[in-house]
Design a protein around this motif. Structure first.
Motif, PDB file in Angstrom:
ATOM      1  N   GLU A 152       1.096  -1.393   0.060  1.00  0.00           N
ATOM      2  CA  GLU A 152      -0.160   0.151   0.398  1.00  0.00           C
ATOM      3  C   GLU A 152       1.154   1.132  -0.106  1.00  0.00           C
ATOM      4  N   CYS A 153       2.024   1.213   0.445  1.00  0.00           N
ATOM      5  CA  CYS A 153       3.229   2.309   0.600  1.00  0.00           C
ATOM      6  C   CYS A 153       4.463   2.325  -0.276  1.00  0.00           C
ATOM      7  N   ALA A 154       5.026   1.106   0.252  1.00  0.00           N
ATOM      8  CA  ALA A 154       6.379   0.908  -0.736  1.00  0.00           C
ATOM      9  C   ALA A 154       6.712   1.811  -0.894  1.00  0.00           C
ATOM     10  N   THR A 155       7.522   2.951   0.028  1.00  0.00           N
ATOM     11  CA  THR A 155       7.853   3.777  -0.463  1.00  0.00           C
ATOM     12  C   THR A 155       9.591   3.331  -0.208  1.00  0.00           C
ATOM     13  N   CYS A 156      10.011   2.906   1.193  1.00  0.00           N
ATOM     14  CA  CYS A 156      11.043   2.283   0.944  1.00  0.00           C
ATOM     15  C   CYS A 156      12.154   1.573   0.033  1.00  0.00           C
ATOM     16  N   TYR A 157      11.556   0.715  -0.210  1.00  0.00           N
ATOM     17  CA  TYR A 157      11.348  -0.322  -1.036  1.00  0.00           C
ATOM     18  C   TYR A 157      11.369   0.058  -3.160  1.00  0.00           C
ATOM     19  N   SER A 158      10.862   1.405  -3.106  1.00  0.00           N
ATOM     20  CA  SER A 158       9.978   1.180  -4.243  1.00  0.00           C
ATOM     21  C   SER A 158      10.381   2.676  -4.545  1.00  0.00           C
ATOM     22  N   ASN A 159      10.581   3.875  -4.029  1.00  0.00           N
ATOM     23  CA  ASN A 159      11.219   4.999  -4.144  1.00  0.00           C
ATOM     24  C   ASN A 159      12.044   5.004  -3.150  1.00  0.00           C
ATOM     25  N   PHE A 160      12.586   4.746  -2.487  1.00  0.00           N
ATOM     26  CA  PHE A 160      14.493   5.295  -1.939  1.00  0.00           C
ATOM     27  C   PHE A 160      14.839   4.697  -2.663  1.00  0.00           C
ATOM     28  N   ARG A 161      14.933   2.915  -2.486  1.00  0.00           N
ATOM     29  CA  ARG A 161      15.614   2.121  -3.098  1.00  0.00           C
ATOM     30  C   ARG A 161      16.727   1.959  -2.742  1.00  0.00           C
ATOM     31  N   CYS A 162      17.058   1.773  -0.464  1.00  0.00           N
ATOM     32  CA  CYS A 162      18.032   1.599  -0.873  1.00  0.00           C
ATOM     33  C   CYS A 162      18.468  -0.014  -0.833  1.00  0.00           C
ATOM     34  N   PRO A 163      19.254  -0.708  -1.411  1.00  0.00           N
ATOM     35  CA  PRO A 163      19.459  -2.289  -1.328  1.00  0.00           C
ATOM     36  C   PRO A 163      19.411  -2.863  -0.290  1.00  0.00           C
ATOM     37  N   ALA A 164      19.866  -2.388   0.842  1.00  0.00           N
ATOM     38  CA  ALA A 164      19.350  -2.579   2.049  1.00  0.00           C
ATOM     39  C   ALA A 164      17.268  -3.340   2.528  1.00  0.00           C
ATOM     40  N   PHE A 165      16.995  -2.461   1.214  1.00  0.00           N
ATOM     41  CA  PHE A 165      15.840  -3.176   2.069  1.00  0.00           C
ATOM     42  C   PHE A 165      14.781  -4.152   0.787  1.00  0.00           C
ATOM     43  N   VAL A 166      14.539  -5.130   2.193  1.00  0.00           N
ATOM     44  CA  VAL A 166      14.319  -6.787   0.639  1.00  0.00           C
ATOM     45  C   VAL A 166      12.219  -6.824   1.299  1.00  0.00           C
ATOM     46  N   ARG A 167      11.537  -7.392   0.133  1.00  0.00           N
ATOM     47  CA  ARG A 167      10.431  -7.390   0.281  1.00  0.00           C
ATOM     48  C   ARG A 167       9.784  -8.732   0.652  1.00  0.00           C
ATOM     49  N   ASP A 168       9.012  -8.346   1.423  1.00  0.00           N
ATOM     50  CA  ASP A 168       8.473  -9.904   1.778  1.00  0.00           C
ATOM     51  C   ASP A 168       7.310 -10.165   0.504  1.00  0.00           C
ATOM     52  N   PRO A 169       7.835 -11.311  -0.692  1.00  0.00           N
ATOM     53  CA  PRO A 169       6.904 -12.247  -1.252  1.00  0.00           C
ATOM     54  C   PRO A 169       5.238 -12.256  -1.177  1.00  0.00           C
ATOM     55  N   GLU A 170       5.205 -12.827   0.369  1.00  0.00           N
ATOM     56  CA  GLU A 170       3.766 -12.703   0.468  1.00  0.00           C
ATOM     57  C   GLU A 170       3.139 -11.659   1.271  1.00  0.00           C
ATOM     58  N   THR A 171       3.566 -10.359   1.911  1.00  0.00           N
ATOM     59  CA  THR A 171       2.971  -9.965   2.685  1.00  0.00           C
ATOM     60  C   THR A 171       3.349  -8.649   2.424  1.00  0.00           C
ATOM     61  N   GLY A 172       4.148  -8.284   1.333  1.00  0.00           N
ATOM     62  CA  GLY A 172       4.535  -7.259   0.776  1.00  0.00           C
ATOM     63  C   GLY A 172       5.274  -6.422   1.267  1.00  0.00           C
ATOM     64  N   LYS A 173       5.268  -7.072   2.636  1.00  0.00           N
ATOM     65  CA  LYS A 173       6.022  -5.803   3.720  1.00  0.00           C
ATOM     66  C   LYS A 173       7.769  -5.630   3.695  1.00  0.00           C
ATOM     67  N   ALA A 174       8.136  -5.142   4.008  1.00  0.00           N
ATOM     68  CA  ALA A 174       9.499  -4.328   3.847  1.00  0.00           C
ATOM     69  C   ALA A 174      10.742  -4.595   5.004  1.00  0.00           C
ATOM     70  N   GLY A 175      11.532  -5.493   4.783  1.00  0.00           N
ATOM     71  CA  GLY A 175      12.301  -5.677   5.929  1.00  0.00           C
ATOM     72  C   GLY A 175      13.539  -5.234   5.213  1.00  0.00           C
ATOM     73  N   ILE A 176      14.780  -5.306   6.695  1.00  0.00           N
ATOM     74  CA  ILE A 176      16.087  -5.305   6.058  1.00  0.00           C
ATOM     75  C   ILE A 176      17.224  -6.030   6.313  1.00  0.00           C
ATOM     76  N   ARG A 177      18.277  -5.977   5.292  1.00  0.00           N
ATOM     77  CA  ARG A 177      19.529  -6.811   5.646  1.00  0.00           C
ATOM     78  C   ARG A 177      20.409  -5.953   6.229  1.00  0.00           C
ATOM     79  N   GLU A 178      20.654  -7.009   7.559  1.00  0.00           N
ATOM     80  CA  GLU A 178      21.283  -5.876   8.464  1.00  0.00           C
ATOM     81  C   GLU A 178      22.989  -6.045   8.268  1.00  0.00           C
TER      82      GLU A 178
END
Length: 419
Positions: free
Chosen positions: A368-394
Motif C-alpha cells: 500500500e506504501c512501498a516508499t522505502c523499497y520502491s522509491n527510496f531504493r536503498c539496497p538494504a531493503f527487501v520485500r516479503d513476497p507473501e506480505t509485501g512488507k519491508a524488511g532490512i538486511r543487516e
C-alpha cells in the motif's frame, strides 16, 4: 632587463631534449621484455591488458615455442630501436593493445584486431589463428551467445545504484521533493561522479542534462542566461567536491562573471569515490598519502564573492527547504554545499554503524506504501513476497538511519549504537 624573444623556443628545445633522453632510457628499460624463440615465425607486440591476453592465447594455442612476444611497457617516447631490433627476427608482426591503435600505427597497421571494444583472449586467439592457421577452439557468435546465457544464469542482476548510506541518495531525495514543490519547473544539469547514477533506474531521475566532467556548471551557465528570452525556470547544476576541484571552478567563475542565474550544488562527500578514492585538494592528503594543505570548498566559493549555504543531506526536510529558498531568490549565482562523508570513508574511520535500523511489521503497510523499497531504493531493503512488507538486511544496511525520515507510517525505527 629585456626579455629574450626566443625564450619559448629555448624551452621547447629543452623539452624535446628531455624526451630524447627519456627515449634512450626506454630503449634499455627492463620494463620492456622479449619472450620466445630466437627465430620466431611471428612476433606479437603487446602492451597493457593486451600482454596478458597474448600470453593466455599463445598458451592455449600451443604457440609459445614458435611465436615471439615483445612486451612494451614504455609507450611514449616510443622505443623505436627496441622494436626495430626485434622486428628483424620476423616477417610478420601482430600488435595487441587497447583501445586505439597507437603502437600498431607506430609499427604498422594490419587490421587483424578491431579498433573498438576491449582486448580479450578470444580476440587474441582469433587474430593468431587468422595469421598462423593454428588449430584450436574457434571463436564464434554462437559460442559467445551460449557463454553469455550461462553467465546470466549464474550471475545476480544488479542495477547501478548508490551504496547503502550514500549521502547522494538523500541529496537527490531532497532535490526531488523541492522540484515537485516547485511544480516540476526546475532544470537540473549533472556532472561526472557517483551522483551520475541518478539517471539510472535506481536514481531519482532529476538530472535533465549530462555531458562531461565540469559540464554541470558550464551548461547551467548558458541556461541561466535565458531569462531575457522568457525562459524563467530555476537552473540547478550538481557536481561533487572532487569534480569541483578538477573541472567545475572555471565554469563557476564564468557564471559569476557573466551574471548567470544558477544554483550550483556541490555534493561534498570528502572523496573521489567513483574512481578509487584518489586524493584531491579538499581531503587533506596528497597522492602518496602525505599530509597536504586542505582547501575548503565553502571558503573558496565565499572568496569569489557569492552566497554559500551549507546543509546536511541526511536532514532531508531542511535540505529541501534550503533548495526551495534558493530557487525563490531567482537571480545571481548561489552555491549550496551538501556536506556529508562518503559512507565508505566513514566506515574506515568508524567501525560501528551509527544506528541499528529495523522495520516494525505492525506499522508497515507493505504494498500500500512501498516508499522505502520502491522509491527510496536503498539496497538494504527487501520485500516479503507473501506480505509485501519491508524488511532490512543487516549485512547490507549501513545504519545511516535516513530511511526513518522517509517512512510515512513511522514503521522504520532506529536505535543509536554506542561507538
Amino acid at each position: 632587463m629585456a626579455l629574450n624573444p626566443y625564450l619559448g623556443l629555448d624551452h621547447h628545445k629543452a623539452a624535446l631534449n628531455r624526451l630524447e633522453n627519456i627515449k634512450k632510457e626506454f630503449e634499455a628499460s627492463d620494463f620492456n621484455q622479449y619472450f620466445g624463440p630466437e627465430e620466431p615465425e611471428l612476433l606479437v607486440i603487446a602492451s597493457g591488458n593486451g600482454l596478458s591476453c597474448a600470453q593466455e592465447a599463445l598458451t592455449m594455442l600451443g604457440l609459445n615455442d614458435t611465436v615471439g612476444l615483445l612486451k612494451i611497457a614504455t609507450i611514449w617516447p616510443f622505443p623505436v630501436e627496441l622494436v626495430r631490433r626485434n622486428a628483424k627476427r620476423v616477417k610478420r608482426i601482430l600488435v595487441l593493445e587497447e583501445v586505439d591503435p597507437l603502437v600498431e600505427v607506430l609499427v604498422k597497421e594490419s587490421g587483424h584486431v578491431p579498433v573498438f571494444g576491449e582486448i580479450t583472449p578470444d580476440r587474441a586467439i582469433k587474430a593468431l589463428q587468422d595469421i598462423t592457421g593454428a588449430p584450436g577452439q574457434a571463436v564464434s557468435v554462437a559460442y559467445e551467445s551460449r557463454l553469455r546465457e550461462k553467465c546470466d544464469e549464474l550471475l545476480v542482476g544488479r542495477g547501478f545504484t548508490w551504496c547503502p548510506g550514500c549521502p547522494h541518495r538523500a541529496s537527490f531525495w531532497a532535490l526531488e521533493k523541492a522540484v515537485k514543490a516547485e511544480g516540476g519547473e526546475v532544470f537540473v544539469t549533472g556532472d561526472i561522479g557517483c551522483y551520475t547514477l541518478d539517471v539510472f533506474p535506481g536514481g531519482k531521475h532529476q538530472i535533465n542534462m549530462l555531458h562531461a566532467m565540469g559540464s554541470s556548471i558550464g551548461l547551467a551557465n548558458g541556461l541561466g542566461q535565458l531569462g531575457k528570452f522568457g525562459w524563467n525556470k530555476p537552473v540547478v547544476s550538481i557536481c561533487g567536491d572532487s569534480t569541483f576541484f578538477h573541472a567545475a571552478q572555471p565554469g563557476l567563475i564564468n557564471a559569476i562573471y557573466n551574471q548567470a542565474n544558477v544554483i550550483h550544488v556541490i555534493l561534498d562527500n570528502g572523496a573521489t569515490a567513483m574512481t578509487g578514492f584518489q586524493a584531491h585538494p579538499g581531503v587533506g592528503f596528497n597522492a602518496v598519502g602525505e599530509s597536504a594543505p586542505q582547501v575548503d570548498v565553502v571558503r573558496l566559493c565565499e572568496a569569489l564573492g557569492i552566497s554559500v549555504t551549507v546543509a546536511d543531506p541526511f536532514d532531508l526536510r531542511e535540505t529541501a527547504k534550503v533548495l526551495r529558498k534558493l530557487m525563490a531568490e531567482k537571480e545571481g549565482v548561489r552555491v549550496l554545499v551538501l556536506r556529508r562523508a562518503c559512507e565508505l570513508v566513514r566506515m574506515k574511520k568508524q567501525k560501528n554503524k551509527p544506528f541499528k535500523v529495523t522495520v516494525n511489521q505492525d506499522k508497515c503497510k507493505g504494498g500500500e506504501c512501498a516508499t522505502c523499497y520502491s522509491n527510496f531504493r536503498c539496497p538494504a531493503f527487501v520485500r516479503d513476497p507473501e506480505t509485501g512488507k519491508a524488511g532490512i538486511r543487516e549485512d547490507v544496511c549501513s545504519g545511516c538511519g535516513v530511511c526513518a525520515s522517509i517512512c510515512p507510517f513511522k514503521a522504520i525505527e532506529i536505535q543509536e549504537v554506542p561507538q
